[in-house]
Motif scaffolding. Structure first.
Motif, PDB file in Angstrom:
ATOM      1  N   GLN A   1     -29.812  84.189 -32.599  1.00 10.79           N
ATOM      2  CA  GLN A   1     -29.183  83.057 -31.944  1.00 10.79           C
ATOM      3  C   GLN A   1     -27.665  83.112 -32.109  1.00 10.79           C
ATOM      4  OE1 GLN A   1     -30.876  80.918 -30.057  1.00 10.79           O
ATOM      5  NE2 GLN A   1     -32.745  82.059 -30.562  1.00 10.79           N
ATOM      6  N   PRO A   2     -26.924  82.561 -31.150  1.00 14.68           N
ATOM      7  CA  PRO A   2     -25.469  82.459 -31.319  1.00 14.68           C
ATOM      8  C   PRO A   2     -25.130  81.612 -32.533  1.00 14.68           C
ATOM      9  CG  PRO A   2     -26.101  82.062 -29.026  1.00 14.68           C
ATOM     10  CD  PRO A   2     -27.377  82.109 -29.824  1.00 14.68           C
ATOM     11  N   PRO A   3     -24.070  81.939 -33.259  1.00 15.48           N
ATOM     12  CA  PRO A   3     -23.760  81.214 -34.505  1.00 15.48           C
ATOM     13  C   PRO A   3     -23.571  79.727 -34.325  1.00 15.48           C
ATOM     14  CG  PRO A   3     -22.484  83.249 -34.353  1.00 15.48           C
ATOM     15  CD  PRO A   3     -23.142  83.069 -33.027  1.00 15.48           C
ATOM     16  N   HIS A   4     -22.990  79.304 -33.194  1.00 16.11           N
ATOM     17  CA  HIS A   4     -22.708  77.886 -33.001  1.00 16.11           C
ATOM     18  C   HIS A   4     -23.899  77.127 -32.422  1.00 16.11           C
ATOM     19  CE1 HIS A   4     -21.836  79.963 -29.237  1.00 16.11           C
ATOM     20  NE2 HIS A   4     -22.012  78.817 -28.603  1.00 16.11           N
ATOM     21  N   ARG A   5     -25.038  77.808 -32.215  1.00 14.54           N
ATOM     22  CA  ARG A   5     -26.220  77.137 -31.655  1.00 14.54           C
ATOM     23  C   ARG A   5     -27.454  77.293 -32.529  1.00 14.54           C
ATOM     24  NH1 ARG A   5     -25.947  78.566 -25.145  1.00 14.54           N
ATOM     25  NH2 ARG A   5     -23.980  77.464 -24.717  1.00 14.54           N
ATOM     26  N   LYS A   6     -27.289  77.719 -33.750  1.00  9.89           N
ATOM     27  CA  LYS A   6     -28.435  77.929 -34.623  1.00  9.89           C
ATOM     28  C   LYS A   6     -29.144  76.613 -34.941  1.00  9.89           C
ATOM     29  CE  LYS A   6     -27.125  82.249 -36.868  1.00  9.89           C
ATOM     30  NZ  LYS A   6     -26.889  82.961 -38.144  1.00  9.89           N
ATOM     31  N   ALA A   7     -28.383  75.533 -35.106  1.00 10.94           N
ATOM     32  CA  ALA A   7     -29.011  74.239 -35.405  1.00 10.94           C
ATOM     33  C   ALA A   7     -29.901  73.783 -34.256  1.00 10.94           C
ATOM     34  CB  ALA A   7     -27.930  73.200 -35.700  1.00 10.94           C
ATOM     35  N   LEU A   8     -29.459  74.021 -33.020  1.00 10.63           N
ATOM     36  CA  LEU A   8     -30.279  73.643 -31.857  1.00 10.63           C
ATOM     37  C   LEU A   8     -31.538  74.491 -31.752  1.00 10.63           C
ATOM     38  CD1 LEU A   8     -27.451  73.185 -29.188  1.00 10.63           C
ATOM     39  CD2 LEU A   8     -28.676  71.393 -30.442  1.00 10.63           C
ATOM     40  N   ALA A   9     -31.494  75.708 -32.273  1.00 11.75           N
ATOM     41  CA  ALA A   9     -32.665  76.571 -32.240  1.00 11.75           C
ATOM     42  C   ALA A   9     -33.627  76.278 -33.382  1.00 11.75           C
ATOM     43  CB  ALA A   9     -32.235  78.044 -32.282  1.00 11.75           C
ATOM     44  N   VAL A  10     -33.090  75.814 -34.522  1.00  5.32           N
ATOM     45  CA  VAL A  10     -33.941  75.547 -35.678  1.00  5.32           C
ATOM     46  C   VAL A  10     -34.731  74.254 -35.500  1.00  5.32           C
ATOM     47  CG1 VAL A  10     -33.901  74.996 -38.140  1.00  5.32           C
ATOM     48  CG2 VAL A  10     -32.516  76.871 -37.272  1.00  5.32           C
ATOM     49  N   TYR A  11     -34.171  73.269 -34.831  1.00  7.62           N
ATOM     50  CA  TYR A  11     -34.863  71.970 -34.711  1.00  7.62           C
ATOM     51  C   TYR A  11     -36.223  72.094 -34.030  1.00  7.62           C
ATOM     52  CZ  TYR A  11     -35.981  67.281 -33.111  1.00  7.62           C
ATOM     53  OH  TYR A  11     -36.629  66.113 -32.849  1.00  7.62           O
ATOM     54  N   PRO A  12     -36.372  72.798 -32.890  1.00 10.40           N
ATOM     55  CA  PRO A  12     -37.723  72.939 -32.311  1.00 10.40           C
ATOM     56  C   PRO A  12     -38.683  73.697 -33.229  1.00 10.40           C
ATOM     57  CG  PRO A  12     -36.048  73.443 -30.686  1.00 10.40           C
ATOM     58  CD  PRO A  12     -35.354  73.363 -32.001  1.00 10.40           C
ATOM     59  N   ILE A  13     -38.171  74.684 -33.970  1.00  5.78           N
ATOM     60  CA  ILE A  13     -39.028  75.392 -34.925  1.00  5.78           C
ATOM     61  C   ILE A  13     -39.522  74.435 -36.010  1.00  5.78           C
ATOM     62  CG2 ILE A  13     -39.066  77.241 -36.644  1.00  5.78           C
ATOM     63  CD1 ILE A  13     -37.040  78.733 -34.954  1.00  5.78           C
ATOM     64  N   PHE A  14     -38.595  73.609 -36.517  1.00  7.56           N
ATOM     65  CA  PHE A  14     -38.950  72.599 -37.517  1.00  7.56           C
ATOM     66  C   PHE A  14     -40.026  71.655 -36.974  1.00  7.56           C
ATOM     67  CE2 PHE A  14     -38.385  68.300 -39.101  1.00  7.56           C
ATOM     68  CZ  PHE A  14     -38.374  68.459 -40.476  1.00  7.56           C
ATOM     69  N   LEU A  15     -39.854  71.207 -35.741  1.00  7.53           N
ATOM     70  CA  LEU A  15     -40.809  70.276 -35.141  1.00  7.53           C
ATOM     71  C   LEU A  15     -42.164  70.948 -34.902  1.00  7.53           C
ATOM     72  CD1 LEU A  15     -41.012  67.369 -34.089  1.00  7.53           C
ATOM     73  CD2 LEU A  15     -40.347  68.237 -31.836  1.00  7.53           C
ATOM     74  N   PHE A  16     -42.143  72.209 -34.511  1.00  6.94           N
ATOM     75  CA  PHE A  16     -43.379  72.954 -34.245  1.00  6.94           C
ATOM     76  C   PHE A  16     -44.241  73.050 -35.502  1.00  6.94           C
ATOM     77  CE2 PHE A  16     -45.356  77.256 -34.351  1.00  6.94           C
ATOM     78  CZ  PHE A  16     -46.306  77.068 -33.376  1.00  6.94           C
ATOM     79  N   PHE A  17     -43.648  73.492 -36.600  1.00  6.67           N
ATOM     80  CA  PHE A  17     -44.417  73.619 -37.843  1.00  6.67           C
ATOM     81  C   PHE A  17     -44.732  72.260 -38.465  1.00  6.67           C
ATOM     82  CE2 PHE A  17     -42.380  77.875 -37.746  1.00  6.67           C
ATOM     83  CZ  PHE A  17     -43.535  78.629 -37.746  1.00  6.67           C
ATOM     84  N   PHE A  18     -43.891  71.248 -38.197  1.00 13.30           N
ATOM     85  CA  PHE A  18     -44.184  69.919 -38.723  1.00 13.30           C
ATOM     86  C   PHE A  18     -45.448  69.344 -38.090  1.00 13.30           C
ATOM     87  CE2 PHE A  18     -43.832  65.289 -38.337  1.00 13.30           C
ATOM     88  CZ  PHE A  18     -43.702  64.928 -39.660  1.00 13.30           C
ATOM     89  N   ILE A  19     -45.615  69.520 -36.776  1.00 11.21           N
ATOM     90  CA  ILE A  19     -46.803  68.998 -36.098  1.00 11.21           C
ATOM     91  C   ILE A  19     -48.069  69.681 -36.611  1.00 11.21           C
ATOM     92  CG2 ILE A  19     -47.968  68.840 -33.863  1.00 11.21           C
ATOM     93  CD1 ILE A  19     -45.231  68.491 -32.577  1.00 11.21           C
TER      94      ILE A  19
END
Length: 224
Positions: free
Chosen positions: A197-215
């Motif tokens: 991921q681009p360095p300035h967009r890593k947070a936007l990429a991590v949030y869906p991953i966090f939500l995926f494993f949280f569900i």
């Protein structure tokens, strides 16, 4: 006349016999390419050897998820066998009972878990691509699927705990186990996918991953 004769002198008309000869049915030694990936010839090798090699490759990927040190292991040689096994296993364990007597078992159906895992992985991958990630669709799905390993292990532990009479202490143990599996799965997926991921967009990429494993982890914890 002499010049014409000189043109045909000392001409070697015998064919060259140099080169390697291959014997049909004989397997050659496995070579290794410059990138370090073995060049297998699976057309003339025994089926047993092919299956065992694929099983070893899947096992190595499981190990890399539990001990996420090598970042290119899942991305270089991706496959969907491991994610399929994990998804089928978790869907089988999490599915609710079909008997009318167990009204308290409100677990999801097999197809629901299957859809949540695969559609969720596809959505997370699509988000990663839209953010400019330099990773293919199936590579991302492979990583997300294999990173379900800690969650699947927490599911096994929770099922063992559910065999006993439930108390607040046992629920707390289930909560801690599921949280650890969720945290490890999120961390492992970030290790493998974070660099794409681009360095300035890593947070936007991590949030869906966090939500995926949280569900998925919530399904594990709420299953009783």
């Amino acid at each position: 006349m002499d010049s014409k004769l000189d043109m045909f002198e000392d001409v070697n008309t015998s064919p060259s016999l140099e080169g390697d000869m291959s014997i049909p049915g004989k397997r050659t030694t496995t070579a290794t390419s410059a990138s370090g990936v073995p060049d297998y010839n699976t057309l003339d090798e025994p089926i047993r050897e092919t299956v065992l090699r694929d099983i070893r490759a899947v096992g190595i990927k499981f190990y890399h998820v539990l001990y996420p040190k090598e970042k290119s292991s899942l991305l270089r040689d991706w496959d969907l066998w491991g994610p399929l096994v994990l998804c089928t296993f978790m869907a089988t364990i999490l599915q609710g009972s079909s008997s009318a007597d167990s009204m308290s078992d409100n677990g999801p159906e097999f197809a629901q878990v299957f859809v949540i895992v695969w559609i969720g992985a596809a959505v997370v991958t699509l988000n990663s691509k839209l953010l400019g990630g330099n990773i293919s669709f199936f590579q991302s799905v492979c990583v997300l699927g294999y990173c379900l390993t800690p969650v699947a292990i927490s599911l096994i532990v929770c099922r063992v705990i559910l065999l006993a009479t439930q108390t607040r202490l046992l629920f707390f143990l289930r909560f801690v186990t599921t949280t650890m599996g969720f945290a490890w799965a999120t961390y492992a997926s970030f290790v493998f996918l974070g660099q794409s991921q681009p360095p300035h967009r890593k947070a936007l990429a991590v949030y869906p991953i966090f939500l995926f494993f949280f569900i998925i982890s919530w399904l594990v914890l709420s299953h009783n």
